[in-house]
Design a protein around this motif. Structure first.
Motif, PDB file in Angstrom:
ATOM      1  N   GLN A   1       0.987  -1.044   0.291  1.00  0.00           N
ATOM      2  CA  GLN A   1      -0.327  -0.083  -0.411  1.00  0.00           C
ATOM      3  C   GLN A   1       0.230   1.101  -0.200  1.00  0.00           C
ATOM      4  OE1 GLN A   1      -2.533   0.013   3.866  1.00  0.00           O
ATOM      5  NE2 GLN A   1      -0.628   0.564   4.890  1.00  0.00           N
ATOM      6  N   ILE A   2       0.288   2.113  -0.277  1.00  0.00           N
ATOM      7  CA  ILE A   2       1.052   4.104  -0.084  1.00  0.00           C
ATOM      8  C   ILE A   2       0.635   4.713   0.647  1.00  0.00           C
ATOM      9  CG2 ILE A   2       1.673   3.556  -2.331  1.00  0.00           C
ATOM     10  CD1 ILE A   2      -0.160   5.418  -3.180  1.00  0.00           C
ATOM     11  N   ASN A   3       0.716   5.386   1.261  1.00  0.00           N
ATOM     12  CA  ASN A   3       0.280   6.681   2.602  1.00  0.00           C
ATOM     13  C   ASN A   3       0.780   7.901   2.223  1.00  0.00           C
ATOM     14  OD1 ASN A   3       0.134   7.872   4.752  1.00  0.00           O
ATOM     15  ND2 ASN A   3      -0.452   5.874   5.674  1.00  0.00           N
ATOM     16  N   ASP A   4      -0.177   8.877   1.653  1.00  0.00           N
ATOM     17  CA  ASP A   4       0.055   9.979   1.382  1.00  0.00           C
ATOM     18  C   ASP A   4       0.280  10.627   2.171  1.00  0.00           C
ATOM     19  OD1 ASP A   4      -0.671   9.109  -1.102  1.00  0.00           O
ATOM     20  OD2 ASP A   4      -2.977  10.130  -0.934  1.00  0.00           O
ATOM     21  N   GLY A   5       0.521  10.949   3.250  1.00  0.00           N
ATOM     22  CA  GLY A   5       0.892  11.641   4.570  1.00  0.00           C
ATOM     23  C   GLY A   5       3.063  11.814   4.540  1.00  0.00           C
ATOM     24  N   ASN A   6       3.014  12.029   5.651  1.00  0.00           N
ATOM     25  CA  ASN A   6       4.828  12.266   5.734  1.00  0.00           C
ATOM     26  C   ASN A   6       5.031  10.960   7.059  1.00  0.00           C
ATOM     27  OD1 ASN A   6       6.015  14.110   3.996  1.00  0.00           O
ATOM     28  ND2 ASN A   6       5.175  15.537   5.935  1.00  0.00           N
ATOM     29  N   LEU A   7       5.941  10.782   7.205  1.00  0.00           N
ATOM     30  CA  LEU A   7       6.760   8.891   7.883  1.00  0.00           C
ATOM     31  C   LEU A   7       6.658   9.571   9.214  1.00  0.00           C
ATOM     32  CD1 LEU A   7       6.483   6.448   8.613  1.00  0.00           C
ATOM     33  CD2 LEU A   7       9.264   6.805   7.436  1.00  0.00           C
ATOM     34  N   THR A   8       7.563  10.491   9.109  1.00  0.00           N
ATOM     35  CA  THR A   8       7.957  11.190  10.549  1.00  0.00           C
ATOM     36  C   THR A   8       7.135  12.473  10.625  1.00  0.00           C
ATOM     37  OG1 THR A   8       9.398  12.223   9.650  1.00  0.00           O
ATOM     38  CG2 THR A   8      10.060   9.626  10.101  1.00  0.00           C
TER      39      THR A   8
END
Length: 414
Positions: free
Chosen positions: A389-396
């Motif tokens: 999957q992908i996530n449109d937010g920032n990881l940190t």
């Protein structure tokens, strides 16, 4: 949020309907804040003036007063950059008349040998054509303030000019006496320099046209003793000129716009209503402060358990989707763990939101997670155990300086 800020917002919210219905705020120009710069194409002008000047060199006193007056004319183009400061440049002409010792080159201004003055002096006559420029300062606007359409303005100016000298060719009656550049073929006497200052008085006739009275004083570098008989020195050359000034484009100046709030007057009943609203606002502020205090006292949430942390994180350079360098060792190690566990895994693609755009970042997220899955499958991990999957937010979310921590693929156990 500061208490005073909250109070102001709440007061504006409660009081604005009554204020607007009573009287509107007006907007006016405020000259106290200065004046705005106009566009470059505005405030241009052209000036033409003519009059007389008098050369005051070493021996001019031996010539009659009337014979010392010479024609003078100027043609300038300029621009005002503010109500006080302007620049102009253009052409300058001066007819120089006076007296010199018999035999000097300056006497070549006459077709026939000049008459003798006091036994050893002769008239001199030559023409100066020049190019010059001035810095102009509006004294009236400085002292009395800028006023559109003012009838009279006093403008001080200072500047400099370079002149080219023209005299008649030949000093004897047999000469044709034609005007020519220089003096007696002497190149050292063909160019002079001057500095000048003056007071330009302008009188508005129409919105675009002014009549000018120019009181001018030149300090001119000149060979007043004649070719080979004297030294270059500075001579005085006062003049009086009349002229016209024509203005192009916008010629007025605008001040910044400011809001003028009306002075409000209330009846006792209106005053009581305002006090009631203020008390209600104070209660709301107190309630907001209590909520803020409780938020500050609230204990932080318990951090995530160790098993919720990712099994591994694979990092990527900016704008890249290939597994490079030491990150290949990370993929090797993760593959060994996965082959020894009978579990499924969730791979999530990330990209920082501080660089690029949505289209580019979405492509990077998909490319990175697909690359890591392919690398794991190539190392013996079953494809069916790997979900992506992908996530449109920032990881940190640590900010743009830490954006490299957001360019990654995380691997979680399911």
């Amino acid at each position: 949020m500061k208490k005073i800020t909250m109070l102001a917002l709440l007061c504006a919210m409660f009081m604005a309907p009554a204020v607007v219905s009573a009287q509107e705020v007006t907007y006016v120009e405020d000259p106290a804040q200065g004046y705005l710069f106009n566009r470059m194409k505005d405030n241009w002008f052209i000036q033409a003036e003519g009059g007389v000047g008098m050369m005051m060199s070493k021996w001019d006193k031996h010539e009659h007063f009337g014979h010392r007056l010479g024609a003078k004319a100027n043609l300038y183009v300029g621009k005002w950059f503010s109500p006080l400061l302007g620049l102009r440049a253009g052409f300058d002409y001066g007819q120089m008349k006076g007296a010199t010792l018999k035999g000097n080159y300056a006497a070549l201004g006459y077709r026939e040998w000049p008459r003798l003055l006091d036994g050893q002096y002769v008239p001199q006559h030559f023409n100066n054509f020049g190019l010059g420029g001035d810095v102009m300062f509006n004294l009236t606007n400085w002292i009395a303030g800028y006023k559109p359409g003012r009838f009279y303005n006093a403008i001080a100016y200072v500047g400099a000019t370079v002149h080219w000298v023209y005299t008649r060719d030949g000093a004897r009656p047999a000469s044709d006496g034609d005007w020519k550049y220089g003096a007696n073929d002497d190149e050292d006497h063909c160019r002079n320099y001057s500095v000048h200052a003056g007071l330009l008085n302008t009188f508005a006739i129409t919105k675009k046209i002014d009549v000018m009275l120019d009181l001018r004083f030149d300090l001119m570098q000149e060979h007043v003793d004649g070719a080979g008989m004297g030294e270059r020195t500075w001579i005085e050359y006062p003049g009086v000129l009349l002229g016209l000034n024509y203005k192009f484009g916008k010629s007025e100046w605008n001040a910044p716009i400011t809001a003028v709030c009306p002075t409000w007057k209330y009846t006792d009943a209106e005053g009581d209503a305002l006090v009631a609203r203020l008390n209600d606002a104070n209660r709301k502020i107190a309630d907001l402060e209590d909520q803020l205090r409780k938020c500050l006292e609230k204990k932080p949430e318990t951090p995530a358990k160790a098993e919720d942390a990712p099994l591994a994180t694979v990092y990527f350079p900016i704008n890249r989707t290939q597994v490079l360098g030491v990150q290949r060792n990370v993929v090797d190690a993760v593959a060994e763990v996965m082959k020894n566990e009978n579990r499924d895994y969730l791979l999530t693609g990330w990209a920082d939101n501080y660089t690029g755009n949505d289209v580019i970042n979405t492509r990077l997220r998909k490319g990175r997670v697909a690359t890591v899955k392919k690398e794991l499958v190539n190392r013996g991990v079953e494809d069916g155990r790997l979900e992506t999957q992908i996530n449109d937010g920032n990881l940190t979310n640590y900010g743009p300086k830490c954006a490299s921590l957001d360019r990654a693929v995380t691997i979680h156990r399911k």
